[in-house]
Each structure stands twice: as C-alpha cells, then as structure tokens.
Design an enzyme around this catalytic site. Structure first.
Site, mmCIF file in Angstrom:
data_model
loop_
_atom_site.group_PDB
_atom_site.id
_atom_site.type_symbol
_atom_site.label_atom_id
_atom_site.label_comp_id
_atom_site.label_asym_id
_atom_site.label_seq_id
_atom_site.Cartn_x
_atom_site.Cartn_y
_atom_site.Cartn_z
ATOM 1 N N HIS A 1 0.836 -1.201 0.000
ATOM 2 C CA HIS A 1 0.000 0.000 0.000
ATOM 3 C C HIS A 1 0.873 1.255 0.000
ATOM 4 O O HIS A 1 0.390 2.374 0.143
ATOM 5 C CB HIS A 1 -0.919 -0.027 1.236
ATOM 6 C CG HIS A 1 -2.056 0.932 1.172
ATOM 7 N ND1 HIS A 1 -2.173 2.006 2.021
ATOM 8 C CD2 HIS A 1 -3.145 0.970 0.361
ATOM 9 C CE1 HIS A 1 -3.279 2.669 1.734
ATOM 10 N NE2 HIS A 1 -3.890 2.076 0.740
ATOM 11 N N LYS B 1 3.052 4.303 -1.283
ATOM 12 C CA LYS B 1 2.995 5.228 -2.423
ATOM 13 C C LYS B 1 4.286 6.046 -2.388
ATOM 14 O O LYS B 1 4.458 6.926 -1.544
ATOM 15 C CB LYS B 1 1.786 6.165 -2.314
ATOM 16 C CG LYS B 1 0.418 5.494 -2.522
ATOM 17 C CD LYS B 1 -0.035 4.735 -1.314
ATOM 18 C CE LYS B 1 -1.380 4.069 -1.548
ATOM 19 N NZ LYS B 1 -2.488 4.981 -1.281
ATOM 20 N N ASP C 1 16.378 10.019 -9.154
ATOM 21 C CA ASP C 1 17.824 10.269 -9.137
ATOM 22 C C ASP C 1 18.445 10.096 -7.753
ATOM 23 O O ASP C 1 19.558 10.593 -7.502
ATOM 24 C CB ASP C 1 18.140 11.680 -9.649
ATOM 25 C CG ASP C 1 17.782 11.866 -11.120
ATOM 26 O OD1 ASP C 1 17.620 10.843 -11.819
ATOM 27 O OD2 ASP C 1 17.653 13.020 -11.555
ATOM 28 N N HIS D 1 -9.128 11.476 1.662
ATOM 29 C CA HIS D 1 -8.243 10.307 1.563
ATOM 30 C C HIS D 1 -6.875 10.512 2.201
ATOM 31 O O HIS D 1 -6.075 9.581 2.254
ATOM 32 C CB HIS D 1 -8.070 9.927 0.085
ATOM 33 C CG HIS D 1 -7.494 8.573 -0.123
ATOM 34 N ND1 HIS D 1 -6.151 8.348 -0.386
ATOM 35 C CD2 HIS D 1 -8.067 7.341 -0.090
ATOM 36 C CE1 HIS D 1 -5.935 7.049 -0.524
ATOM 37 N NE2 HIS D 1 -7.069 6.414 -0.346
ATOM 38 N N ASP E 1 0.748 18.765 18.663
ATOM 39 C CA ASP E 1 1.178 19.991 19.350
ATOM 40 C C ASP E 1 1.721 21.062 18.413
ATOM 41 O O ASP E 1 2.515 21.926 18.826
ATOM 42 C CB ASP E 1 2.230 19.659 20.412
ATOM 43 C CG ASP E 1 1.631 18.902 21.600
ATOM 44 O OD1 ASP E 1 0.396 18.899 21.730
ATOM 45 O OD2 ASP E 1 2.408 18.323 22.379
#
Length: 419
Positions: free
Chosen positions: A160, A162, A167, A337, A344
């Site tokens: 899951h 992403k 480079d 999503h 804080d």
C-alpha cells in the site's frame, strides 16, 4: 466417493482461507505510562528508534494538496537524469495513467532507468495496453505478490506504499494513486481530497531503501544503478524520519508510531484519515489524552467513501469517543483520503497508512515524520479549511440513530480484522 471429494475440497478451502487471513503483523499491546513519555520535541529520537527509523537532519520538505501532488510527481520525473522509481497501490486506466505512461516511456527512451512497481490487486483495473507500452519502451514493470496457487498465503498481504524517488535525490510519499479521481482540487465527488509531501536531503535514502525492499521481493532483482543511493547532503532545516511496515511478521511499527506520538501530546492532536477502525488500544489512549487536557480532533469521510463497510465499522466507535470528549468531523464534500497526524503544532506525519487493520496489520506501508513548525502549520491550516466542508458530530445527535443502523454498524465491526 462424492463425500470424499467434498471433504477434500472443504479442507483445501479452509486451509487456503487460514493461510490468507492468518498472515499478519501483531498490533503492539504496549503498556504506556503516560507520565514517563516526554513531549515529542524531546522524545523524537526515541520515537524514531523504537519504530525502526533514524533521525535525519537537514531536509527540505514541501507539502502538496490534491492534484498538485500529481503535477509535482510529473515535474520530478520530467527532470530525471538517471533513475525513476515509482511505487503505487492503485493504478487504474484513464487519462492519468496515459499521461504518466507516456512520460515514463519517454524518459526510458532518453536513457533514464525507470522502474514501476504496482500491487497486483491494486492494479487490476490498469490498462494492459498501457502496461505493454511501458515494457516496450524499456521500463521495468514489477507486480507485488502476483496471484497464483503457489503464493496463496500472501494473497492478503499487499503493498500500500505510495513512493516516488528520482535520481536518489528527490523523494515523495503520499496517499494518491494513479487514478483520475486524484486530479483537480477535491472540488466534487469525482475529485478526491488528499495530501502528499516532497522531500530532499538525507531522508530520501531510506525512502529509496523501502522501494528497493519491495522491488527485490517482487522481482528478485536488486536495483544496483549508481544513481540509486547517493552521499547524503543537507538541503534544508527539517528533521525527518521514515516509518514503515512490511508484510513480514512482527509488530506493526506504524501502529506503534501512532501510539507513541499521540501519547506524547501535551496540547493538541489532529487526525485526518479515510478509514477509522483502529484496534481498541487507540480509542483507549485517545480517551486518556482528553482526560489529560489534550484537545483531540478527528476528521473522517462522511458518506463519500470507497468502502462503505469500513465506514460502518468505524461508526461503531463514534458514540464512545464522543462521550469521552473527542471532536469528530465528517467531511461531506468528497472522499477525504489523506493520512495526516499533527501533534502539538510541531510534529506531523504524512504517508499511506490508514487507521484500520488492513494498513496496520496486513499491508506494507510507508510514511514520514516531520519535526517542523512550518510544515505542521501548513497542514493545520489545510485542516481548518477542510472544516468548512464538515459537519460536527454531537453525542446527542449520534445517540438518536435508528436501531437498524446500530445493528449494521455492529455487524461491520465484527469484520474489523480484515477491512
């Protein structure tokens, strides 16, 4: 004979189901002595170390909202000179897929080493034609945990994460997928609300390592190009650390991070997440934080969700948490999503991890913790803007729900270990 075959079939199915649902990380059942947990400013090094990370100083971070993140990914790939590593769970056919495929093919033909890793389940709606174009242009395409009878025990464990690393210098982590709903600015039901972050500096190296980990598992081929892991150079003033969970056993580092970060709060906790079905330890902790005097605000989607059963399961917890004094906001404009935690006003977390068992106990996940007041302020400002599109739940209102809804929520909650 028929009885024997039926029995063998039943045994096979039961065994397969057992292997599928039993391979999971444990959610850490930890004893938190709140009086011993320092504020996050003082305890960050311990928090990073306990969750498998290291503090990296001297980073530059830039937050992107909604479709602006896709534009930033596109620009980073456009400027690549040596390597492009892209990992995504969702990869669907459509305009976004075509645009990224065209760009990745062009960069490969220019001599850039391009690797694309997608999850086999998350990419089931990808265009076979577009994936073939990638291969024909020299792009290496990997599929995480291909589905076959030989790896049925890994069927339930997906990537899951992403990630984009370019480079070895520029890294991204985000909640977005390669899908048209992530275009635009979250303006309607067809355009989702999400957040990602671009990073430069020493923290890019561990992000690259996460991609390499999944790439090797999926393909068996280590990425050995010289442009993958560079000598770390400071680029800014942000202190950062990476937290991840793999599909292997052991406890969930991300779940532990959430618990420790929340327990360190002294003033305010802000959470935005699309799926809110945490293990019992987290609601217990949130109740204790309110009792301590910490303001806790949680924002989750209202009726716009791609998983109604997860939404219903989460609703089982609302009344208890509202009674404890937690402020709950339901985002009504579109599907919310992003996965954001702010503590804080000084520390924040951005990544791929949902607050449900699938993210915390089953999937590979990745995120970054950022110790920076400016980043936290940007995320809080976005949260305040999102409040304009929310309705705030009240205990009196929620207590009057029809009995039928309560029963449906209870039934959905019984599946919390797999959703």
């Amino acid at each position: 004979m028929l009885f024997t075959l039926s029995l063998m079939t039943a045994v096979f199915v039961a065994t397969a189901i057992y292997f599928v649902v039993s391979r999971r990380r444990s959610l850490p059942a930890i004893n938190l002595h709140l009086e011993r947990i320092p504020p996050i400013e003082r305890g960050l090094r311990q928090l990073a170390g306990l969750t498998g990370g290291t503090l990296y100083e001297g980073n530059k971070a830039r937050v992107y909202q909604d479709g602006d993140l896709l534009d930033a990914l596109y620009d980073a790939i456009e400027n690549a000179r040596s390597t492009v590593h892209l990992e995504s769970y969702v990869w669907n056919r459509g305009r976004t897929e075509r645009e990224f495929v065209e760009l990745l093919c062009r960069k490969s033909e220019e001599g850039v080493v391009v690797r694309v890793l997608v999850d086999t389940v998350g990419a089931m709606k990808a265009s076979g034609q577009q994936l073939n174009l990638l291969r024909e242009s020299g792009v290496s395409v990997g599929f995480y945990h291909r589905i076959s009878r030989f790896n049925i025990h890994r069927l339930n464990n997906r990537t899951h994460r992403k990630l984009l690393i370019v480079d070895g210098k520029v890294g991204f982590t985000f909640g977005h997928g390669i899908r048209d709903e992530w275009r635009g600015h979250g303006q309607d039901e067809q355009h989702w609300r999400d957040t990602g972050v671009q990073l430069e500096g020493p923290v890019v190296c561990p992000l690259q390592a996460l991609f390499a980990e999944d790439w090797i598992e999926a393909t068996g081929s280590p990425p050995l190009d010289e442009g993958c892991f560079l000598e770390p150079r400071q680029q800014g003033t942000v202190t950062s650390h990476v937290v991840s969970s793999s599909t292997a056993g052991g406890h969930s580092s991300v779940a532990l991070l959430y618990m420790l970060a929340i327990a360190s709060a002294r003033h305010e906790i802000i959470i935005q997440n699309p799926y809110f079905v945490p293990a019992p330890a987290l609601p217990d902790l949130l109740e204790k934080m309110v009792a301590r005097g910490v303001k806790v605000r949680v924002m989750i989607p209202d009726r716009h969700s791609d998983s109604p059963i997860v939404r219903r399961a989460g609703q089982r917890l609302y009344q208890r948490l509202l009674r404890a004094g937690i402020d709950f906001y339901l985002y009504e404009k579109t599907f919310l999503h992003q996965k954001i935690v702010i503590i804080d006003g000084v520390w924040s977390h951005i990544g791929s991890t949902n607050l449900d068992a699938r993210s915390l106990a089953l999937n590979t996940e990745a995120g970054v913790g950022l110790m920076d007041k400016d980043i936290a302020a940007q995320l809080k400002e976005a949260f305040e803007r999102d409040l304009q599109h929310c309705r705030k739940l009240t205990l009196e209102q929620w207590s009057k729900r029809p009995r039928r809804q309560r029963v449906l929520d209870w039934c959905a909650y019984q599946l919390k270990g797999q959703i």
